[in-house]
Design a protein around this motif. Structure first.
Motif, PDB file in Angstrom:
ATOM      1  N   ALA A  34     -31.345  -1.688 -53.356  1.00 25.97           N
ATOM      2  CA  ALA A  34     -31.069  -0.477 -53.036  1.00 25.97           C
ATOM      3  C   ALA A  34     -31.027   0.583 -54.036  1.00 25.97           C
ATOM      4  N   GLY A  35     -31.497   1.877 -53.790  1.00 26.61           N
ATOM      5  CA  GLY A  35     -31.404   2.686 -54.868  1.00 26.61           C
ATOM      6  C   GLY A  35     -32.719   3.730 -54.813  1.00 26.61           C
ATOM      7  N   GLY A  36     -32.675   4.884 -54.610  1.00 24.67           N
ATOM      8  CA  GLY A  36     -33.957   5.752 -54.562  1.00 24.67           C
ATOM      9  C   GLY A  36     -34.290   6.113 -55.564  1.00 24.67           C
ATOM     10  N   LEU A  37     -35.572   6.835 -55.498  1.00 27.64           N
ATOM     11  CA  LEU A  37     -36.111   7.249 -56.870  1.00 27.64           C
ATOM     12  C   LEU A  37     -35.418   8.213 -57.621  1.00 27.64           C
ATOM     13  N   GLY A  38     -34.377   8.877 -57.109  1.00 28.11           N
ATOM     14  CA  GLY A  38     -33.360   9.813 -57.734  1.00 28.11           C
ATOM     15  C   GLY A  38     -32.620   8.872 -58.727  1.00 28.11           C
ATOM     16  N   SER A  39     -32.051   7.669 -58.381  1.00 29.05           N
ATOM     17  CA  SER A  39     -31.250   6.892 -59.079  1.00 29.05           C
ATOM     18  C   SER A  39     -31.830   6.043 -60.143  1.00 29.05           C
ATOM     19  N   GLU A  40     -33.125   5.927 -60.111  1.00 29.08           N
ATOM     20  CA  GLU A  40     -33.892   5.478 -61.210  1.00 29.08           C
ATOM     21  C   GLU A  40     -34.102   6.158 -62.485  1.00 29.08           C
ATOM     22  N   ILE A  72     -40.271 -15.051 -72.911  1.00 29.66           N
ATOM     23  CA  ILE A  72     -41.227 -14.441 -71.961  1.00 29.66           C
ATOM     24  C   ILE A  72     -41.969 -13.000 -72.492  1.00 29.66           C
ATOM     25  N   LEU A  73     -41.081 -12.423 -73.423  1.00 33.70           N
ATOM     26  CA  LEU A  73     -41.825 -11.370 -74.148  1.00 33.70           C
ATOM     27  C   LEU A  73     -41.923 -11.504 -75.493  1.00 33.70           C
ATOM     28  N   GLN A  74     -43.030 -10.664 -76.081  1.00 33.00           N
ATOM     29  CA  GLN A  74     -43.114 -11.094 -77.630  1.00 33.00           C
ATOM     30  C   GLN A  74     -42.807  -9.611 -78.206  1.00 33.00           C
ATOM     31  N   ALA A  75     -42.227  -9.967 -79.411  1.00 35.36           N
ATOM     32  CA  ALA A  75     -41.840  -8.556 -80.268  1.00 35.36           C
ATOM     33  C   ALA A  75     -42.935  -7.922 -80.686  1.00 35.36           C
ATOM     34  N   GLY A  76     -42.803  -6.599 -80.190  1.00 30.26           N
ATOM     35  CA  GLY A  76     -43.985  -5.610 -80.933  1.00 30.26           C
ATOM     36  C   GLY A  76     -44.610  -4.952 -79.404  1.00 30.26           C
ATOM     37  N   LEU A  77     -44.115  -5.746 -78.314  1.00 28.00           N
ATOM     38  CA  LEU A  77     -45.048  -5.318 -77.299  1.00 28.00           C
ATOM     39  C   LEU A  77     -44.548  -4.007 -76.615  1.00 28.00           C
ATOM     40  N   GLY A  78     -45.192  -3.161 -75.919  1.00 26.34           N
ATOM     41  CA  GLY A  78     -44.835  -1.838 -75.390  1.00 26.34           C
ATOM     42  C   GLY A  78     -44.787  -2.092 -73.743  1.00 26.34           C
ATOM     43  N   VAL A  79     -43.542  -1.747 -73.509  1.00 29.99           N
ATOM     44  CA  VAL A  79     -43.379  -2.062 -71.946  1.00 29.99           C
ATOM     45  C   VAL A  79     -42.756  -0.673 -71.171  1.00 29.99           C
ATOM     46  N   ARG A  80     -42.788  -0.773 -69.970  1.00 31.48           N
ATOM     47  CA  ARG A  80     -42.378   0.565 -69.216  1.00 31.48           C
ATOM     48  C   ARG A  80     -40.910  -0.041 -68.806  1.00 31.48           C
ATOM     49  N   VAL A  81     -39.826   0.556 -68.630  1.00 34.79           N
ATOM     50  CA  VAL A  81     -38.439   0.122 -68.362  1.00 34.79           C
ATOM     51  C   VAL A  81     -37.530   1.036 -67.040  1.00 34.79           C
ATOM     52  N   ARG A  82     -37.426   0.280 -66.131  1.00 38.44           N
ATOM     53  CA  ARG A  82     -36.593   0.929 -64.999  1.00 38.44           C
ATOM     54  C   ARG A  82     -35.533   0.591 -65.155  1.00 38.44           C
ATOM     55  N   LEU A  83     -34.276   1.455 -65.403  1.00 36.49           N
ATOM     56  CA  LEU A  83     -33.034   1.268 -65.420  1.00 36.49           C
ATOM     57  C   LEU A  83     -32.237   1.917 -64.154  1.00 36.49           C
ATOM     58  N   MET A  84     -31.419   1.126 -63.533  1.00 32.39           N
ATOM     59  CA  MET A  84     -30.576   1.471 -62.490  1.00 32.39           C
ATOM     60  C   MET A  84     -29.012   1.759 -62.811  1.00 32.39           C
ATOM     61  N   THR A 138     -27.717   5.513 -52.447  1.00 30.92           N
ATOM     62  CA  THR A 138     -28.731   5.469 -51.585  1.00 30.92           C
ATOM     63  C   THR A 138     -28.943   4.236 -51.048  1.00 30.92           C
ATOM     64  N   ASN A 139     -29.516   4.286 -49.969  1.00 27.67           N
ATOM     65  CA  ASN A 139     -29.752   2.784 -49.244  1.00 27.67           C
ATOM     66  C   ASN A 139     -31.232   2.690 -49.115  1.00 27.67           C
ATOM     67  N   ALA A 140     -31.777   3.710 -49.769  1.00 31.34           N
ATOM     68  CA  ALA A 140     -33.308   3.380 -49.943  1.00 31.34           C
ATOM     69  C   ALA A 140     -33.868   2.684 -50.849  1.00 31.34           C
ATOM     70  N   ILE A 141     -34.821   1.852 -50.621  1.00 34.38           N
ATOM     71  CA  ILE A 141     -35.433   0.624 -51.409  1.00 34.38           C
ATOM     72  C   ILE A 141     -36.779   1.134 -51.996  1.00 34.38           C
ATOM     73  N   VAL A 142     -36.904   0.892 -53.475  1.00 35.15           N
ATOM     74  CA  VAL A 142     -37.998   1.465 -54.096  1.00 35.15           C
ATOM     75  C   VAL A 142     -38.937   0.430 -54.585  1.00 35.15           C
TER      76      VAL A 142
END
Length: 386
Positions: free
Chosen positions: A72-78, A293-305, A312-316
């Motif tokens: 749970a957590g809407g777009l506004g909380s990410e 799992i991951l290798q050093a130097g790899l660029g990633v996108r991160v979603r923080l909660m 909010t009860n919305a699922i993203v």
């Protein structure tokens, strides 16, 4: 007579054909059309719901279908940020030569596994010889000072020498012992070989050689970097955070790392830097992730909660997870047998993400990458049934 027999035989044959035709007609009129036209199915297939797909874990992996556990957590909380995988402070080591000299042996090459304390190379050095000689001389002086102290103590007990001579011998013995310990520590710090001709270049951690800058016969300066060793199990993700979002984050907050191929890795925030980077004007969140799992130097996108986000009860979910089934929006839930289509109601969209207003509960596992393959397979199964 023959003609009469032929007439009799013809009459019997006609009666048999008439009976067969009549029986086929009766069967068509009395049989259930769905049973007559549908092919026979085994009991396992007949028990599978029309909105479900049976798939083994191997088949899911071969198809490249990724899954994600939603919360749970809407777009506004990410908080959506960019990050980079780096080695943790204890997960990478720069291996240097403790003394200048010529490289005489190389034991490891790029990519080789290394144990903690294992030798990578040997550097023959005059400095190492001097350090070894200092240890030997200091040890000899300490032994001599102990003998002198024992002699002065005996003479003092026999009232032959004065107390001042005994105290002087005690001080000299203590100083000699201290010098011997210093010389021994110097030998250990330089990692001098047993023959005293060189120094051993050893790795302080276990891992793999990720960089090497050494050649046989080459002269190296003291403290020059010769190898770099990294432990792939000790990594972290550094994510750049806008100053306005720093107050919303706390240690232990949940994070999801998204890779380029669509896979996701879950992590936890270990710390957030209290100051901003002088170049980017952003804070840095350090995220702990499972190693290997991951290798050093790899660029990633991160979603923080963030724990301080608006509740909010919305699922993203990713937009790729939502498919159109029978003209309605649906996601594919992971089940023990495979997947099941679940109809949902969508909310707002942003940055490739979409809110699920209803139809999905927190903690469910849904297909994300290549979910369209499940839709195609479900449609094919429905077409075969029709």
């Amino acid at each position: 007579m023959i003609t009469q027999d032929k007439r009799l035989l013809g009459g019997v044959t006609g009666a048999v054909l008439l009976a067969a035709i009549g029986g086929f007609s009766v069967a068509r009129c009395t049989a259930d059309p769905s049973v007559a036209s549908a092919p026979a199915k085994d009991s396992a297939e007949s028990e599978t719901p029309s909105d479900s797909l049976a798939m083994t874990p191997d088949a899911i992996r071969d198809a490249g279908i990724a899954v994600e556990t939603v919360r749970a957590g809407g777009l506004g909380s990410e908080i959506l940020v960019q990050g980079q995988v780096t080695a943790s402070p204890t997960g990478e080591a720069l291996v240097t030569a403790r003394a200048g000299g010529a490289v005489t042996r190389v034991f490891k090459r790029l990519g080789d596994p290394v144990r903690a304390g294992e030798a990578l190379a040997i550097v023959e050095s005059r400095d190492a010889a001097q350090i070894a000689a200092d240890r030997t001389a200091a040890s000899a002086r300490a032994v001599l000072a102990q003998k002198a102290l024992a002699r002065e103590r005996y003479l003092f007990e026999q009232n032959v020498s004065a107390r001042v001579d005994l105290e002087r011998a005690e001080a000299e013995a203590t100083a000699a012992e201290a010098e011997a310990r210093r010389a021994q520590v110097s030998v250990g710090a330089a990692n001098v070989t047993k023959d005293g001709r060189g120094v051993i270049v050893a790795s302080p951690i276990a891992g793999r050689v990720t960089s090497e800058n050494v050649s046989l016969g080459a002269y190296v300066q003291p403290e020059a970097e010769l190898f770099r060793v990294a432990d792939p199990s000790k990594i972290q993700v550094e994510a750049a955070i806008n100053p306005g979002d720093v107050a919303r984050l706390a240690t232990g907050d949940h994070a999801i790392i998204e890779l380029i191929d669509g896979r996701t890795v879950e992590g936890r925030i270990r710390a957030v830097t209290p100051t901003l980077n002088g170049e980017t004007r952003a804070a840095t969140a350090l995220i702990e992730v499972p190693g290997g799992i991951l290798q050093a130097g790899l660029g990633v996108r991160v979603r923080l909660m963030p724990s301080q986000g608006a509740p909010t009860n919305a699922i993203v979910v990713p937009e790729d997870a939502v498919q159109s089934v029978d003209g309605r929006d649906a996601v594919f839930l992971r089940t023990a047998q495979g997947f099941r289509a679940q109809f949902v109601t969508l909310g707002q969209r942003s940055a490739g993400r979409v809110e699920i207003v209803s139809g999905l509960k927190s903690g469910a596992t849904v297909a994300t990458r290549n979910a369209f393959l499940l839709k195609a397979e479900l449609g094919k199964g429905a077409g075969e049934e029709e």
